[in-house]
Design an enzyme around this catalytic site. Structure first.
Site, PDB file in Angstrom:
ATOM      1  N   GLU A   1       0.826  -1.202   0.000  1.00  0.00           N
ATOM      2  CA  GLU A   1       0.000   0.000   0.000  1.00  0.00           C
ATOM      3  C   GLU A   1       0.863   1.256   0.000  1.00  0.00           C
ATOM      4  O   GLU A   1       0.562   2.233  -0.692  1.00  0.00           O
ATOM      5  CB  GLU A   1      -0.921  -0.001   1.223  1.00  0.00           C
ATOM      6  CG  GLU A   1      -1.975  -1.091   1.221  1.00  0.00           C
ATOM      7  CD  GLU A   1      -1.460  -2.429   1.724  1.00  0.00           C
ATOM      8  OE1 GLU A   1      -2.241  -3.386   1.773  1.00  0.00           O
ATOM      9  OE2 GLU A   1      -0.257  -2.532   2.068  1.00  0.00           O
TER      10      GLU A   1
ATOM     11  N   ARG B   1       8.433 -14.901   0.136  1.00  0.00           N
ATOM     12  CA  ARG B   1       7.753 -13.645   0.447  1.00  0.00           C
ATOM     13  C   ARG B   1       8.317 -13.023   1.720  1.00  0.00           C
ATOM     14  O   ARG B   1       8.450 -11.803   1.825  1.00  0.00           O
ATOM     15  CB  ARG B   1       6.248 -13.908   0.609  1.00  0.00           C
ATOM     16  CG  ARG B   1       5.430 -12.673   0.977  1.00  0.00           C
ATOM     17  CD  ARG B   1       5.385 -11.687  -0.159  1.00  0.00           C
ATOM     18  NE  ARG B   1       4.459 -10.589   0.093  1.00  0.00           N
ATOM     19  CZ  ARG B   1       4.254  -9.594  -0.749  1.00  0.00           C
ATOM     20  NH1 ARG B   1       4.913  -9.543  -1.895  1.00  0.00           N
ATOM     21  NH2 ARG B   1       3.409  -8.639  -0.457  1.00  0.00           N
TER      22      ARG B   1
ATOM     23  N   GLU C   1      15.310  -6.738  -3.033  1.00  0.00           N
ATOM     24  CA  GLU C   1      16.153  -7.036  -4.188  1.00  0.00           C
ATOM     25  C   GLU C   1      15.402  -7.783  -5.297  1.00  0.00           C
ATOM     26  O   GLU C   1      16.020  -8.400  -6.155  1.00  0.00           O
ATOM     27  CB  GLU C   1      17.376  -7.841  -3.757  1.00  0.00           C
ATOM     28  CG  GLU C   1      18.333  -7.057  -2.874  1.00  0.00           C
ATOM     29  CD  GLU C   1      19.685  -7.727  -2.718  1.00  0.00           C
ATOM     30  OE1 GLU C   1      20.708  -7.054  -2.946  1.00  0.00           O
ATOM     31  OE2 GLU C   1      19.722  -8.924  -2.364  1.00  0.00           O
TER      32      GLU C   1
ATOM     33  N   PRO D   1       1.368  -8.831 -10.056  1.00  0.00           N
ATOM     34  CA  PRO D   1       1.882  -9.240 -11.360  1.00  0.00           C
ATOM     35  C   PRO D   1       2.494  -8.097 -12.158  1.00  0.00           C
ATOM     36  O   PRO D   1       3.071  -8.323 -13.231  1.00  0.00           O
ATOM     37  CB  PRO D   1       0.626  -9.746 -12.073  1.00  0.00           C
ATOM     38  CG  PRO D   1      -0.459  -8.857 -11.542  1.00  0.00           C
ATOM     39  CD  PRO D   1      -0.082  -8.555 -10.099  1.00  0.00           C
TER      40      PRO D   1
END
Length: 428
Positions: A65, A273, A315, A340
């Site tokens: 966000e 993640r 990164e 995406p």
């Protein structure tokens, strides 16, 4: 009636929560979820002075966000260079990212906990002229207190899933009160617009405006590090598993083992993640007998390495420039899928699982146009990744389709900025 009672009960609890808030924060600090030096911000004690003049406050949950705000912030500063911007988020990672990413004239603070005293101290200090909520980070006490002070409120990049809408439906009166506080709502997609109207938003105040994350610059990469990694890989075929969650790594490893005999020298870059899972994943890979190296340990993908563990923060731009094909995680595991737009912007062919509720319109449009491919399990992941790695024409067609889809759906940040500033009489 139930919703109104729920809101009353919540606000009462938030008034009683002030003595408990420091205890909660200390527990979060012990788990690494807070920064000790900035704990006062969470209690509404500002660390820095309020800038003079008009102040626009934007609030979002975390990194995604926060980064999605940047094009809107830039557009507002272009429209009115005198306006100051305050960004609040709630996570340690987002605070670190915002410190690097925010432009001149924009400040970051941690959002206050949703306790009455903390919220009032925050608003007393900052006195924003406009409050902009991003996506669906609703904190009732913070919203109600902002509305009571006649601060105009706007919701941008709004996204409400069917699951969230069903939860709000059970407390309809509370939902109506909260969404009714917004003078303008701009949604990512048509389904969210319909859901917010069903929750009680005025249809005249709600419009569809696309996903602001499309406007973000693709993640950067240090040129020297990128060159060193390319040299270490020495032209070997590479694919990326990006933003993975457990148990997706197991499917990625099965896919790697299925692909490796057909694609000599194959390297799988595994970018979880949550990079803090690096130790766990290193142990698991070792137990599986995999020749792996770790970015966080300063290791390079030497010739004997099959899996390169990209367990560092910030990164992703490196990995997307090294791999022409990427599986975007959180989509085989039912986590709602991840962004995406970054791989598409860097011409990386996208594979994803079926669970993409967080970006459903984008993935739907990409898949329908041939700009992304859905995989159901390790077997189809291996088949699709192999096809794209070994067929440059198919890969080029897919990435071109993705770029075309995204170029047609890009929101207009300047128009959104003008719409926001008009709420405080500062239309561009």
């Amino acid at each position: 009636m139930m919703g109104s009672l729920a809101l009353w009960a919540y606000l009462l609890a938030s008034r009683l929560a002030d003595p408990l808030a420091p205890i909660l924060l200390r527990r979060r600090l012990a788990r690494g979820k807070e920064l000790r030096a900035r704990l006062p911000e969470r209690l509404g004690h500002a660390a820095i002075a309020r800038p003079g003049g008009r102040l626009v406050w934007l609030h979002g949950a975390s990194v995604g966000e926060g980064l999605s705000m940047l094009p809107l912030i830039a557009a507002m500063r272009r429209a009115d260079p005198a306006v100051a911007v305050l960004v609040t988020t709630g996570t340690v990672t987002s605070a670190r990212q915002m410190a690097k990413a925010l432009p001149e004239g924009a400040l970051h603070q941690f959002a206050p906990v949703d306790a009455a005293g903390a919220v009032r101290r925050f608003l007393d200090h900052w006195r924003p002229d406009l409050a902009i909520w991003v996506e669906s980070e609703f904190w009732p006490r913070l919203m109600i207190e902002t509305g009571r002070r006649d601060i105009p409120m706007m919701l941008v990049n709004a996204r409400v899933s069917a699951r969230s809408a069903a939860r709000w439906e059970r407390i309809g009166g509370m939902a109506r009160r909260l969404v009714g506080l917004f003078e303008r709502i701009v949604t990512q997609d048509a389904p969210t617009r319909a859901r917010l109207i069903a929750m009680g938003a005025d249809p005249a105040r709600v419009r569809e405006g696309g996903n602001l994350k499309m406007l973000a610059d693709p993640p950067g990469a240090d040129a020297d590090t990128l060159a060193a990694l390319r040299a270490a890989l020495a032209g070997r075929p590479v694919w990326l598993a990006a933003s993975t969650h457990a148990p997706e790594e197991e499917a990625v490893l099965v896919a790697h083992r299925a692909m490796a005999p057909r694609i000599p020298g194959l390297v799988t870059i595994l970018a979880p993640r949550h990079p803090e899972r690096g130790d766990e994943l290193r142990g698991w890979l070792a137990a599986e007998g995999v020749q792996a190296a770790s970015r966080s340990a300063g290791e390079m993908p030497a010739p004997e390495i099959n899996v390169y563990l990209a367990d560092t923060l910030g990164e992703m731009g490196l990995w997307l420039r090294l791999a022409p094909v990427a599986f975007v995680g959180g989509s085989l595991a039912d986590m709602g899928g991840h962004n995406p737009f970054e791989p598409a912007a860097l011409d990386v062919a996208i594979l994803h699982g079926p669970h993409v509720a967080n970006f459903a319109p984008a993935y739907g449009a990409l898949t329908a146009a041939g700009g992304a491919r859905v995989v159901a399990d390790a077997g189809t992941l291996a088949a699709e990744a192999s096809r794209l790695l070994t067929d440059p024409d198919a890969r080029a067609a897919q990435t071109a389709a993705a770029r075309a889809v995204l170029s047609q759906a890009r929101p207009d940040a300047d128009a959104l900025a003008a719409e926001a500033l008009a709420l405080i009489g500062r239309a561009a």
